[in-house]
Write an enzyme that holds these catalytic residues in place. Structure first.
Site, PDB file in Angstrom:
ATOM      1  N   ARG A  54      -3.178   4.676  11.239  1.00  0.00           N
ATOM      2  CA  ARG A  54      -4.155   3.617  11.010  1.00  0.00           C
ATOM      3  C   ARG A  54      -5.556   4.192  11.186  1.00  0.00           C
ATOM      4  NH1 ARG A  54      -0.875   1.356   8.557  1.00  0.00           N
ATOM      5  NH2 ARG A  54       0.096  -0.649   8.957  1.00  0.00           N
ATOM      6  N   GLY A  99       0.611   6.015   1.720  1.00  0.00           N
ATOM      7  CA  GLY A  99       1.670   6.673   2.493  1.00  0.00           C
ATOM      8  C   GLY A  99       3.065   6.251   2.065  1.00  0.00           C
ATOM      9  N   GLU A 120     -10.440  -1.042   5.496  1.00  0.00           N
ATOM     10  CA  GLU A 120     -10.036  -0.899   4.085  1.00  0.00           C
ATOM     11  C   GLU A 120     -10.306  -2.183   3.303  1.00  0.00           C
ATOM     12  OE1 GLU A 120      -5.923   0.260   4.159  1.00  0.00           O
ATOM     13  OE2 GLU A 120      -6.340   2.012   5.378  1.00  0.00           O
ATOM     14  N   HIS A 129      -4.602   4.744   0.968  1.00  0.00           N
ATOM     15  CA  HIS A 129      -3.477   4.149   1.713  1.00  0.00           C
ATOM     16  C   HIS A 129      -2.212   4.098   0.842  1.00  0.00           C
ATOM     17  CE1 HIS A 129      -2.429   1.289   5.265  1.00  0.00           C
ATOM     18  NE2 HIS A 129      -1.355   1.950   4.852  1.00  0.00           N
ATOM     19  N   ASP A 152      -5.591   9.017   4.797  1.00  0.00           N
ATOM     20  CA  ASP A 152      -4.988   8.029   3.885  1.00  0.00           C
ATOM     21  C   ASP A 152      -5.278   6.608   4.337  1.00  0.00           C
ATOM     22  OD1 ASP A 152      -3.222   7.201   1.707  1.00  0.00           O
ATOM     23  OD2 ASP A 152      -1.753   6.682   3.247  1.00  0.00           O
TER      24      ASP A 152
HETATM   25  C1  DGY Z   1       2.861   0.330   6.868  1.00  0.00           C
HETATM   26  O1  DGY Z   1       4.024   0.121   6.515  1.00  0.00           O
HETATM   27  O2  DGY Z   1       2.431  -0.044   7.959  1.00  0.00           O
HETATM   28  C2  DGY Z   1       1.997   1.055   5.896  1.00  0.00           C
HETATM   29  O3  DGY Z   1       0.776   1.390   6.399  1.00  0.00           O
HETATM   30  C3  DGY Z   1       1.843   0.242   4.635  1.00  0.00           C
HETATM   31  O4  DGY Z   1       2.384   0.979   3.625  1.00  0.00           O
END
Ligand code: DGY
Length: 307
Positions: free
Chosen positions: A235, A284, A264, A282, A259
């Site tokens: 985060r 990921g 955001e 973002h 990322d």
């Molecule tokens: C999560 O799952 O917390 C991710 O950051 C969102 O893809």
């Protein structure tokens, strides 16, 4: 009725529509509580994402008919869990299914940052590549280097396994030490100072929230070796952006791959001017496989909560 805040992958939406009457909001960008409250009539379940902040005020304003909030994420810091529990609203999320995708993106960022891949592509696209030369665009290798993982949960451990395949030595910092079969030879540190001093690369794979807020601040950055590289797919709130931007400017931190960002989709402008910052939006968990699995898991949780 299931209220879905954002556009879902087609297969997930199809299953949601087969199982529920669905109201889709397809929100984009910044979330406002009114987006929910203006559309809540008849709703008993909500499917949201980390950008949708369900704080105590919003949760307390939900009608009694709302029984469950499912989030399309493993992260839960955008939901006030205590307020939901007090209202008897169940919460479900999507752990496990995005582990590999997110670990792969940590690795992508680490290699991109180390090899200056984003900067290299920008040079090429701008028509400024002078051609192959022994000294052109030198980066750093990862083999034989130390990787420190902050947060040795599922994603941190998957990254550790990938890093071992690259001949990296893994160190980690975690709430508690792992059992040897999970540790797989990774070196546990009881304190930040010994952890940070040991690292060539630092990957943040810890959850957000109060416990990790601005963990990577100027004081901890100073403990990293000069030339260290930082990656964050956890985060954005875990990093003090002003401190990292300052360290990227001086070169104390050679490069960063990020990322996730605190606010955001806003990006601190200081990063945008830095060639040694690799910035991704973002993504990921953004593989087709992971996103479908996340949607299905969230729908499983919603169904179970309503049963
Ligand atoms: C999560 O799952 O917390 C991710 O950051 C969102 O893809």
């Amino acid at each position: 009725m299931l209220l879905i805040t954002r556009e879902m992958p087609p297969e997930v939406l199809a299953r949601a529509q087969a199982e529920h009457e669905v109201r889709e909001l397809r929100l984009q960008g910044r979330f406002e509580p009114r987006h929910i409250l203006d559309n809540i009539a008849g709703v008993n379940a909500i499917l949201c994402i980390p950008a949708d902040k369900f704080d105590a005020a919003l949760i307390n304003a939900l009608p009694d008919a709302v029984k469950v909030i499912g989030t399309f994420s493993v992260g839960l810091e955008h939901i006030d869990l205590d307020a939901a529990a007090a209202r008897g609203i169940k919460i479900c999320h999507t752990p496990d299914v995005l582990t590999t995708a997110t670990a792969e993106l940590s690795l992508t960022l680490m290699l991109m940052a180390a090899r200056r891949a984003g900067e290299g592509e920008r040079i090429l696209r701008a028509g400024q590549w002078p051609g192959l030369a022994p000294t052109f665009h030198l980066g750093r290798g990862v083999s034989g280097k130390t990787l420190g993982i902050l947060g040795m949960g599922r994603i941190g451990r998957a990254l550790a396994q990938m890093a071992r395949g690259l001949n990296m030595q893994v160190h980690y910092r975690n709430r508690t030490r792992l059992a040897p079969e999970l540790e797989q030879g990774a070196i546990y540190h009881e304190d930040d100072a010994s952890f940070l001093a040991a690292l060539d690369f630092l990957s943040i794979n810890a959850p957000g929230g109060k416990e990790t807020f601005h963990w990577l601040n100027a004081a901890r950055i100073a403990l990293l070796k000069p030339g260290a590289i930082i990656v964050n797919t956890g985060r954005g709130t875990t990093i003090d952006d002003d401190a990292l931007i300052a360290a990227l400017r001086t070169g104390h931190i050679a490069a960063a791959g990020l990322d996730v960002f605190a606010n955001e989709p806003e990006i601190p402008p200081g990063y945008l001017a830095l060639e040694n910052a690799v910035l991704l939006p973002h993504i990921g968990s953004a593989t087709i496989e992971a996103r479908n699995a996340m949607g299905f898991l969230a729908l499983d949780g919603i169904k179970a909560a309503l049963a």
